[in-house]
Design an enzyme around this catalytic site. Structure first.
Site, short mmCIF file in Angstrom:
data_model
loop_
_atom_site.label_atom_id
_atom_site.label_comp_id
_atom_site.label_asym_id
_atom_site.label_seq_id
_atom_site.Cartn_x
_atom_site.Cartn_y
_atom_site.Cartn_z
N ASP A 119 -4.89 3.51 -2.02
CA ASP A 119 -6.13 4.19 -0.96
C ASP A 119 -6.60 5.13 -1.28
OD1 ASP A 119 -6.32 1.67 0.96
OD2 ASP A 119 -4.22 2.27 1.34
N HIS A 159 -8.54 0.99 -3.75
CA HIS A 159 -9.29 0.65 -2.60
C HIS A 159 -9.99 2.02 -2.33
CE1 HIS A 159 -9.58 -0.41 2.23
NE2 HIS A 159 -10.73 -0.29 1.35
N MET A 199 -12.39 4.28 -0.39
CA MET A 199 -13.07 4.39 1.08
C MET A 199 -13.69 5.60 0.90
SD MET A 199 -9.69 2.95 3.27
CE MET A 199 -8.69 2.90 1.95
N MET A 239 -11.38 -6.07 5.60
CA MET A 239 -10.66 -5.14 6.41
C MET A 239 -10.33 -5.70 7.64
SD MET A 239 -10.03 -2.33 4.66
CE MET A 239 -8.99 -1.68 5.92
N SER A 245 0.81 -1.15 -0.02
CA SER A 245 0.06 -0.14 -0.02
C SER A 245 0.97 1.19 0.00
CB SER A 245 -0.93 -0.21 1.20
OG SER A 245 -1.53 1.29 1.29
N ASP A 253 -6.47 -6.57 4.28
CA ASP A 253 -5.82 -5.24 4.41
C ASP A 253 -5.88 -4.67 5.76
OD1 ASP A 253 -5.11 -2.52 3.89
OD2 ASP A 253 -6.84 -1.85 2.79
N GLY A 254 -4.65 -4.22 6.39
CA GLY A 254 -4.60 -3.50 7.66
C GLY A 254 -3.80 -4.54 8.67
N GLY A 255 -2.55 -4.12 9.03
CA GLY A 255 -1.77 -4.67 10.12
C GLY A 255 -1.22 -6.06 9.40
N GLY A 289 1.25 -2.06 3.98
CA GLY A 289 1.97 -0.84 3.72
C GLY A 289 3.08 -0.43 4.83
N SER A 290 3.06 -0.22 6.06
CA SER A 290 3.96 0.00 7.04
C SER A 290 5.22 -1.14 6.95
CB SER A 290 3.46 0.04 8.35
OG SER A 290 2.58 -0.63 8.75
N GLY A 296 -8.73 3.58 7.19
CA GLY A 296 -8.56 5.21 7.30
C GLY A 296 -7.20 5.48 7.53
N PHE A 297 -6.55 4.69 8.25
CA PHE A 297 -5.03 4.71 8.43
C PHE A 297 -3.89 3.55 8.22
CE2 PHE A 297 -7.71 7.62 10.78
CZ PHE A 297 -7.21 8.97 10.50
N GLY A 298 -3.03 3.79 7.90
CA GLY A 298 -2.00 2.94 7.96
C GLY A 298 -1.39 2.58 9.37
N GLY A 299 -0.62 1.49 9.69
CA GLY A 299 0.23 1.31 10.85
C GLY A 299 -0.68 0.91 12.02
N MET A 331 -9.16 7.96 -0.20
CA MET A 331 -10.07 8.19 0.88
C MET A 331 -10.87 9.81 0.96
SD MET A 331 -7.79 7.06 4.06
CE MET A 331 -6.95 5.33 4.26
C1 DX5 Z 1 -6.16 1.53 5.74
C2 DX5 Z 1 -5.81 1.05 4.40
C3 DX5 Z 1 -4.61 0.22 4.36
C4 DX5 Z 1 -3.26 0.80 5.01
C5 DX5 Z 1 -2.70 -0.57 5.45
O1 DX5 Z 1 -7.47 2.00 5.76
O2 DX5 Z 1 -6.68 0.61 3.55
O3 DX5 Z 1 -4.44 -0.29 2.79
O4 DX5 Z 1 -2.51 1.30 3.87
O5 DX5 Z 1 -1.36 -0.07 6.30
P1 DX5 Z 1 -0.81 -0.99 7.02
O6 DX5 Z 1 -0.51 -2.26 6.31
O7 DX5 Z 1 0.32 -0.22 7.61
O8 DX5 Z 1 -1.77 -1.54 8.32
ZN ZN Z 2 -6.58 -0.21 1.73
#
Ligand code: DX5
Ligand code: ZN
Length: 222
Positions: A33, A64, A66, A135, A8, A173-175, A195-196, A140-143, A35
């Site tokens: 992403d 994706h 959102m 999800m 991501s 997607d996420g974590g 992502g992270s 909404g946010f990475g990390g 948003m």
């Molecule tokens: C969050 C996004 C993800 C995000 C995942 O709403 O949809 O795609 O980039 O980030 P990580 O892999 O860091 O959780």
């Molecule tokens: Zn995403």
């Protein structure tokens, strides 16, 4: 089941997106992403930026969305050449019509579910889509940390796909990291957004490789 890794770019350097797309050239796709600050409390990038990313990306673009009102806005991303366009089940007014429109425009259609949205009401729609995105954090946010409460839903989504005899991908997607990717893979996911874990690594290609290897091994043991 093919394992696909989709880094991501939410965790990339937004001042150097083309350079950072190059860092993930060994991935299967790149996850973008979108948003709108309404569906989620964050604002990223929109269609004009995605149009350019599609032109310069070394790998297919996995969008994706959102956003609210995907019925109105999602087809533009397919027209821009995104390989995959995923909209949220909670936001779509006519998901079947929208999925058909995305496919008609040449994209793979994806249906995304927030952590609290059950898969069961959408099981009959599976023949209309190419991917279900479960999800594994609140969007909404990475990390953020992977939510283990979503594992049973990944399992139910995979079972529904198998029972229907379909070739629908299950994306998480996420974590997702080397700590969590095996759990998601064992539960039945085959597309892994990270992502992270990828952009935070010294060498993104090594991080992609590690995730792919762990996920494939988890499938073999599942
Ligand atoms: C969050 C996004 C993800 C995000 C995942 O709403 O949809 O795609 O980039 O980030 P990580 O892999 O860091 O959780
Ligand atoms: Zn995403």
């Amino acid at each position: 089941m093919d394992v696909l890794i989709s880094p991501s770019i939410l965790s990339a350097d937004f001042a150097n997106l083309e350079r950072d797309l190059g860092r993930v050239a060994t991935a299967d796709m790149v996850h973008v992403d979108v948003m709108d600050q309404h569906f989620v409390p964050n604002l990223t990038l929109g269609l004009p930026v995605v149009e350019r990313l599609v032109q310069v990306s070394p790998v297919p673009v996995d969008t994706h969305l959102m956003i609210e009102d995907p019925d109105r806005w999602a087809p533009g991303f397919a027209e821009a050449g995104a390989a995959s366009v995923t909209f949220h089940a909670e936001a779509a007014r006519a998901p079947v019509r929208l999925a058909r429109e995305l496919r008609r425009l040449g994209a793979r259609a994806g249906l995304a579910l927030r952590p609290a949205t059950p898969v069961e009401p959408f099981v009959d729609l599976l023949p209309e889509v190419d991917m279900v995105l479960v999800m594994t954090v609140e969007p909404g946010f990475g990390g953020q940390s992977f939510l283990d409460v979503t594992l049973p839903k990944i399992r139910r989504a995979r079972r529904a796909v198998e029972e229907a005899g379909l070739d629908v991908w299950v994306e998480v997607d996420g974590g997702i990291s080397t700590e969590t990717v095996e759990r998601a893979a064992e539960a039945g996911a085959n597309v892994f957004v990270a992502g992270s874990a990828v952009y935070g690594a010294d060498d993104a290609a090594v991080a992609i490789d590690d995730l792919r290897r762990l996920a494939a091994a988890a499938h073999r043991h599942a």
